[in-house]
Design a protein around this motif. Structure first.
Motif, PDB file in Angstrom:
ATOM      1  N   UNK A  80       6.367  -3.211  -6.365  1.00 36.01           N
ATOM      2  CA  UNK A  80       6.497  -4.600  -6.717  1.00 36.01           C
ATOM      3  C   UNK A  80       6.130  -4.810  -8.176  1.00 36.01           C
ATOM      4  N   UNK A  81       6.407  -6.008  -8.673  1.00 36.88           N
ATOM      5  CA  UNK A  81       7.146  -7.098  -8.019  1.00 36.88           C
ATOM      6  C   UNK A  81       8.650  -6.823  -8.012  1.00 36.88           C
ATOM      7  N   UNK A  82       9.344  -7.543  -7.154  1.00 37.08           N
ATOM      8  CA  UNK A  82      10.788  -7.385  -7.053  1.00 37.08           C
ATOM      9  C   UNK A  82      11.313  -8.110  -5.832  1.00 37.08           C
ATOM     10  N   UNK A  83      12.524  -7.770  -5.422  1.00 41.07           N
ATOM     11  CA  UNK A  83      13.125  -8.334  -4.217  1.00 41.07           C
ATOM     12  C   UNK A  83      12.558  -7.590  -3.015  1.00 41.07           C
ATOM     13  N   UNK A  84      12.025  -8.329  -2.040  1.00 41.99           N
ATOM     14  CA  UNK A  84      11.307  -7.689  -0.942  1.00 41.99           C
ATOM     15  C   UNK A  84      12.178  -6.698  -0.179  1.00 41.99           C
ATOM     16  N   UNK A  85      13.386  -7.092   0.183  1.00 42.31           N
ATOM     17  CA  UNK A  85      14.249  -6.187   0.934  1.00 42.31           C
ATOM     18  C   UNK A  85      14.540  -4.909   0.171  1.00 42.31           C
ATOM     19  N   UNK A  86      14.767  -5.024  -1.124  1.00 41.39           N
ATOM     20  CA  UNK A  86      15.032  -3.846  -1.951  1.00 41.39           C
ATOM     21  C   UNK A  86      13.805  -2.953  -2.049  1.00 41.39           C
ATOM     22  N   UNK A  87      12.648  -3.555  -2.261  1.00 38.03           N
ATOM     23  CA  UNK A  87      11.414  -2.779  -2.352  1.00 38.03           C
ATOM     24  C   UNK A  87      11.122  -2.024  -1.064  1.00 38.03           C
ATOM     25  N   UNK A  88      11.368  -2.670   0.069  1.00 42.07           N
ATOM     26  CA  UNK A  88      11.074  -2.047   1.363  1.00 42.07           C
ATOM     27  C   UNK A  88      11.867  -0.765   1.573  1.00 42.07           C
TER      28      UNK A  88
END
Length: 358
Positions: A80-88
């Motif tokens: 992170x930080x970033x787009x949650x779905x992408x990070x996951x």
């Protein structure tokens, strides 16, 4: 020490291998063409593309370097930080590798990695002043070391990169607009349009660029039909003088604003003799030139990654992971992905000792 870096915070799926601070190889799958259809990143599409490319890229990287998963000492991933779905997607892949290989896991602060990437080509002296300028963030840090960043200032609303992106869209520039605006600005008069220098008549080190976007919109709306240009604009060649002047003046307004806060920081903390400039906007030629000029006047120097390492990439993640692992830091499998808007927790541990935030 062999460190794998995984980057999937937004719309670039990337992996890289760094051994003892030296880059071995890197692979990347860009999603620009997918998101260009919508004029910006669509989070759900981004995460699906990461899922589609991650395993393929990993296999490609292993084959190209002759490495095996068992050779990995460290797996570093943007958490992170970033787009949650992408990070996951990236975090889950990293945890799977750690479980299968026994490698050390490190969750990397994406923002800090941008700044540390400058160390790939030039030794980083600490303490240093870090200026991170990207699409989603504009931060000033006092950098005491690879694991110690003190936040001095940040954007209160829109980041500098967001200001570039939105103005480029209003001007009809092809997505992504940053590189094209830079080229157009080189052909224009940067004093032609009196854009404001936002949020500088204060004593803080914070930034605010929302008003500058409004000023750009108002200026473009005020242009008579005779001064308007055909859209979309896909190249700087043959561009109208009015457009070039607009890009040059707008770019200078952002660069001036950033450098005002940098100089204010240098005056308050005279022991800082090095400016580390990073983030996607750090690829802008005008900003790079001004950063060098400002630091020369202050008796210091500016260090910045090569333009290829300014945008999101896995090389910076792998290098940051190697730096932190060298100091003994690690995460366990409870590591969480942290979306934009939430602070990154200081939850690294070293020999059972938790990391102490600055």
């Amino acid at each position: 020490m062999l460190c794998l870096g995984i980057e999937s915070s937004c719309d670039e799926t990337a992996l890289a291998l760094v051994r003892d601070g030296v880059l071995l190889d890197a692979v990347l799958a860009s999603q620009v063409d997918v998101h260009a259809l919508f004029g910006g990143v669509v989070p759900e599409l981004a995460s699906r593309e990461h899922y589609r490319f991650m395993g393929v890229l990993f296999d490609t990287l292993m084959q190209r370097t002759g490495c095996r998963p068992a050779d990995l000492d460290v797996v570093a991933v943007s958490r992170g930080p970033g787009l949650l779905g992408s990070l996951l997607v990236g975090v889950a892949f990293a945890k799977g590798l750690v479980l299968g290989t026994g490698a050390r896991l490190l969750g990397i602060n994406h923002l800090h990695a941008h700044l540390l990437a400058a160390g790939l080509e030039e030794a980083l002296p600490f303490p240093a002043l870090g200026l991170l300028v990207s699409g989603g963030h504009t931060h000033l840090y006092r950098m005491e070391g690879p694991a110690r960043f003190v936040t001095l200032g940040r954007t209160l609303d829109d980041a500098a990169g967001e200001a570039f992106d939105k103005a480029g869209k209003l001007m009809g520039l092809a997505y992504p607009a940053g590189r094209l605006m830079d080229a157009l600005a080189c052909a224009g008069d940067d004093r032609a349009v009196p854009f404001p220098r936002p949020y500088v008549r204060n004593a803080t080190l914070d930034f605010s660029f929302s008003g500058l976007k409004t000023a750009a919109s108002a200026y473009l709306d005020s242009l008579p039909p005779s001064a308007r240009w055909p859209r979309p604009v896909t190249t700087a060649q043959g561009a109208s003088r009015v457009l070039c002047d607009c890009c040059a003046s707008y770019t200078r307004a952002i660069v001036d604003t950033l450098m005002i806060k940098v100089e204010r920081t240098l005056e308050r903390q005279p022991d800082l003799k090095t400016l580390i400039l990073a983030g996607g906007v750090a690829a802008n030629s005008h900003l790079r030139a001004r950063a060098r000029e400002v630091m020369r006047r202050h008796g210091g120097r500016a260090i910045m990654p090569a333009p290829a390492y300014c945008t999101d990439n896995a090389v910076m993640v792998a290098y940051a992971g190697w730096l932190l692992a060298r100091e003994g830091w690690r995460h366990d499998l409870s590591l969480e992905a942290i979306p934009r808007g939430r602070p990154i927790p200081d939850d690294m541990r070293r020999d059972g000792v938790p990391h102490v935030a600055a």
